[in-house]
Scaffold this active site. Structure first.
Site, PDB file in Angstrom:
ATOM      1  CB  SER A  96      -1.009   0.053   1.134  1.00 32.49           C
ATOM      2  OG  SER A  96      -1.973   0.913   1.054  1.00 32.49           O
ATOM      3  CG  ASP A  98      -6.246  -2.124  -4.747  1.00 28.89           C
ATOM      4  OD1 ASP A  98      -6.993  -1.200  -4.208  1.00 28.89           O
ATOM      5  OD2 ASP A  98      -5.131  -2.429  -4.527  1.00 28.89           O
ATOM      6  CG  HIS A 110      -5.872  -1.812  -0.696  1.00 33.32           C
ATOM      7  ND1 HIS A 110      -4.818  -1.390  -1.545  1.00 33.32           N
ATOM      8  CD2 HIS A 110      -5.398  -1.152   0.474  1.00 33.32           C
ATOM      9  CE1 HIS A 110      -3.890  -0.607  -1.327  1.00 33.32           C
ATOM     10  NE2 HIS A 110      -3.879  -0.407   0.190  1.00 33.32           N
TER      11      HIS A 110
END
Length: 404
Positions: free
Chosen positions: A189, A343, A373
């Site tokens: 991320s 995502d 995600h």
């Protein structure tokens, strides 16, 4: 009386947090997702946590950020009999070192891990299981970097701490039994964002060994276009909703979230930058198979100079590595990029993959067809919150590392 008050407050908090949940957009989980119900339940509790955090802050019990950090840290795992684990400092940066106890001939590979959390959440403790897993499964020395968090330590402190830790480790690798030519940086991320930015910052350093590889796990890489196919298709898919992505990013940069609507429309990008960035951030470069779930080209809106002035820091390659210059991209190390079908950041990874490959950089691409995600992080957090896609992603990363 005291007990009654506590019960009353507890009930009040629960009901208000539930109200917060129902005020926000419901999850839009595709029907083809095999663990759809489980993800929906997880989304419910996640939103409940966000709501509870806001209520606790309003009641003066704790801050929203502090409460969410505690939740993300979770319960620490038990002692690991297979690893030596030590807390150190690389310069002024807190790190935790993981070394396999099993003897080996020669020097090991070294992995620096930069955790996710949009620069505001996450910690060494939160990623304890992840770093232990990579150390055990790949017989590597792993360094988990405990960079300082915003808002107390504003952006780009997080990048600077990770760069400092990386340089220190590269210079002193042999002290930890690591081959300096086998150092890999990795992050998920926003940690993937930092990974890409650190790799870019090191391309011109002749006083250091070259990085062996960079591993980017569903990274955030650009802020030019928030209407790419993945943003349109996955705007309501947990855990990173479209609105939440930009809101957290703006808070990370200490910007007012009132600019969100204009940024979503692209009003923050001046025409000269639009011309420059369309070479790299362009829905035309997203393969057709990733548009079949739906995509409508964006409508062009007037540029706001005022909005650009407020959002200018969003175009710093440290924050948005996808828009770094070609001269930097061309010198980057081999990469592993993990993307997830469900995502909003999927297309960031696809576009970065294309940029690297266009410059002859070798890319190993892992696409999780049922991924979302956060799935890799959740894979080691227990069966109640882990998903099949996360376990698959972990194995793909381990397989890549073993080849380094």
């Amino acid at each position: 009386m005291g007990l009654f008050l506590m019960i009353f407050l507890a009930v009040l908090i629960v009901f208000v947090a539930m109200a917060f949940y129902y005020e926000h957009p419901k999850a839009e989980i595709p029907h083809g997702f095999s663990q759809r119900r489980k993800l929906y339940i997880f989304h419910y509790f996640l939103n409940f946590g966000f709501g509870l955090a806001k209520i606790l802050e309003k009641l003066g019990i704790t801050t929203e950020v502090h409460f969410l950090r505690i939740i993300m840290d979770g319960i620490p795992p038990l002692k690991d009999k297979h690893l030596f684990i030590k807390d150190l400092r690389f310069e002024k940066v807190k790190v935790r070192l993981y070394q396999p106890k099993i003897s080996t001939t020669g020097q090991r590979r070294g992995i620096l891990y930069f955790h996710g959390g949009v620069g505001q959440f996450g910690s060494i403790r939160a990623y304890e299981r992840t770093c232990r897993y990579f150390s055990r499964k790949t017989n590597s020395v792993v360094v988990s970097v405990g960079y300082r968090l915003a808002p107390k330590h504003p952006y780009p402190t997080q990048f600077e701490d990770c760069l400092t830790a990386t340089i220190h480790f590269m210079r002193n690798a042999q002290d930890y039994g690591v081959d300096p030519s086998r150092i890999i940086i990795c992050g998920d991320s926003s940690g993937g964002t930092i990974t890409a930015a650190v790799a870019q910052a090191l391309v011109n350093r002749r006083d250091l060994p070259k990085l062996r590889a960079q591993i980017l796990i569903y990274p955030f890489l650009q802020c030019v276009d928030f209407n790419l196919p993945s943003y349109q298709q996955n705007k309501g898919v947990p855990i990173l909703l479209k609105e939440r992505t930009l809101a957290l990013g703006l808070k990370y940069l200490n910007k007012d979230t009132s600019v969100m609507e204009g940024v979503f429309k692209g009003c923050h990008v001046p025409e000269d930058l639009q011309l420059k960035y369309q070479k790299w951030v362009n829905p035309d470069y997203i393969p057709h198979e990733f548009k079949t779930r739906g995509y409508k080209p964006s409508i062009k809106h007037p540029v706001s100079e005022e909005l650009y002035a407020l959002a200018k820091s969003m175009f710093d390659p440290v924050f948005a590595p996808l828009i770094a210059e070609d001269s930097v991209i061309a010198r980057l190390p081999e990469a592993f990029i993990l993307t997830c079908e469900f995502d909003v950041l999927r297309d960031d990874g696809l576009l970065y993959k294309k940029r690297l490959e266009d410059h002859g950089i070798k890319v190993t691409w892992c696409h999780l067809q049922e991924g979302f995600h956060g799935t890799v992080f959740l894979a080691l957090c227990g069966s109640m919150v882990s998903f099949q896609s996360g376990h698959k992603g972990l194995q793909k990363i381990v397989n890549f590392l073993r080849l380094m």
